[in-house]
Design an enzyme around this catalytic site. Structure first.
Site, short mmCIF file in Angstrom:
data_model
loop_
_atom_site.label_atom_id
_atom_site.label_comp_id
_atom_site.label_asym_id
_atom_site.label_seq_id
_atom_site.Cartn_x
_atom_site.Cartn_y
_atom_site.Cartn_z
N TYR A 1 0.53 -1.33 -0.16
CA TYR A 1 -0.08 -0.22 0.04
C TYR A 1 0.71 1.08 0.07
CZ TYR A 1 1.02 1.15 5.41
OH TYR A 1 1.15 1.49 6.19
N LYS B 1 6.41 -2.01 1.72
CA LYS B 1 5.11 -0.97 2.43
C LYS B 1 3.94 -2.31 2.53
CE LYS B 1 3.11 3.81 3.01
NZ LYS B 1 2.76 3.56 4.42
N GLU C 1 12.30 2.67 13.71
CA GLU C 1 11.16 3.77 13.63
C GLU C 1 10.25 3.70 14.73
OE1 GLU C 1 10.01 2.48 9.73
OE2 GLU C 1 9.58 0.81 10.42
N LEU D 1 10.65 1.16 7.68
CA LEU D 1 10.70 1.69 6.18
C LEU D 1 11.68 2.83 5.36
CD1 LEU D 1 7.52 0.94 4.01
CD2 LEU D 1 6.86 3.67 5.22
N1 PDD Z 1 2.38 5.65 7.63
N2 PDD Z 1 7.55 3.85 9.19
C1 PDD Z 1 5.84 3.73 9.09
C2 PDD Z 1 6.00 2.02 10.21
C3 PDD Z 1 4.91 3.82 8.54
O1 PDD Z 1 3.45 3.11 8.61
C4 PDD Z 1 5.31 4.97 7.82
C5 PDD Z 1 3.81 5.91 7.29
C6 PDD Z 1 6.42 5.90 7.64
C7 PDD Z 1 6.42 7.31 6.80
O2 PDD Z 1 6.19 6.92 6.03
P1 PDD Z 1 5.98 8.40 4.34
O3 PDD Z 1 6.82 8.74 5.15
O4 PDD Z 1 6.23 7.55 3.40
O5 PDD Z 1 4.64 8.06 4.89
C8 PDD Z 1 7.37 4.76 8.75
C9 PDD Z 1 1.94 5.40 6.71
C10 PDD Z 1 1.18 6.98 6.36
C11 PDD Z 1 0.49 5.19 7.44
O6 PDD Z 1 0.06 3.39 7.48
O7 PDD Z 1 -0.72 5.48 7.40
#
Ligand code: PDD
Length: 285
Positions: free
Chosen positions: A32, A149, A182, A206
């Protein structure tokens, strides 16, 4: 009423139906993305789509959607859902087989679903108006492929819930060597003596697009020293500032960790500068 996209068609959310044999439902077998869109303008569209295509390739889901096709879907969803501050959510699963079997099925069409949901309109970064986040920390108990992801988010969900139940906004994670990975749905930055530090990319985290944009914007538009290196939970406890980043929250300043103040317990000065730069330049990438 929210309008969604499912396998080539736009429809009301209530009309979107998938099979209970869909492997996304049975196994969390999917990839996703969440792409922020403000007044119809997306942030980091190209790197978001590239990350999704990399994830699909890594798990062997063959989907013949071009970047242009994704762009059209994202823009249409933003328009159909009022063009406000939206997270455009893209979700591709391996599809629905005729039975439940772990092996990848042959000749099954992937399921493609997309929707838009409201995200906060980022306030102007201001040390005195932006509310800081409270975090707890815990050992990262997820799997060894956190760079993918994947829609299989139970490990993340359980960690998020730990923070939620402790009355906090997020859960900061560290591995068995006490190195930060993270947070349960965000990347992390630790700031000490003016240096901005973030864990290097590997299988434990991620590759966040917000993280990437923050690094690119800092390099291009400031003289802050940046370090992508291993950073421990002990260092986080001694930090002047901590930030977490994600597409929906952008850069959030953290003011407490495990019930103790981060730095002086107020939203940080460097956060304010970098969040302003981010607001100014986020559409450039
Ligand atoms: N989450 N790390 C994890 C585990 C995440 O689920 C996310 C983002 C990030 C940040 O990634 P980005 O900057 O590309 O949004 C880091 C999303 C937004 C979610 O699951 O809703």
């Amino acid at each position: 009423m929210s309008i969604v996209y499912l396998n080539g068609q736009y429809m009301a959310m209530e009309d979107a139906k998938i099979s209970p044999l869909d492997r996304g439902f049975l196994f969390g077998d999917g990839i996703y993305e969440v792409i922020p869109s403000y007044a119809g303008k997306m942030v980091g569209f190209t790197p978001h789509i590239k990350r999704m295509q990399d994830g699909l390739a890594e798990v062997g889901i063959n989907l013949d959607y071009s970047t242009q096709k994704w762009q059209h879907i994202c823009q249409s969803l933003a328009e159909k859902n009022g063009n406000q501050s939206l997270g455009i959510y893209l979700h591709v699963t391996r599809g629905a087989d005729t039975r439940r079997l772990h092996a990848y099925p042959k000749d099954v069409e992937p399921t493609v679903f997309a929707m838009a949901f409201d995200i906060p309109t980022p306030p102007k970064p201001d040390r005195f108006t932006k509310q800081g986040f409270a975090l707890i920390s815990t050992e990262d108990l997820r799997w060894q492929r956190c760079h993918i992801k994947s829609t299989a988010l139970l490990g993340n969900v359980m960690h998020y819930q730990q923070g939620h139940e402790a009355g906090c906004n997020e859960t900061l994670l560290y591995n068995q060597k006490a190195e930060l990975t993270e947070a349960s749905s965000s990347n992390v930055f630790v700031i000490k003596d003016g240096v901005i530090i973030t864990p290097p990319l590997d299988n434990q985290l991620l590759p966040g697009i917000t993280r990437k944009l923050i690094l690119d914007i800092i390099k291009a538009h400031s003289s802050f020293e940046l370090q992508e290196r291993i950073v421990t939970i002990q260092e986080a406890r001694q930090a002047d500032e901590i930030w977490i980043s994600s597409s929906s929250k952008e850069i959030a300043p953290v003011i407490s960790l495990d019930g103790k103040p981060v730095g002086d317990g107020k939203v940080g000065e460097i956060w304010q500068q970098v969040a302003s730069l981010y607001s100014e330049h986020k559409f450039d990438y």
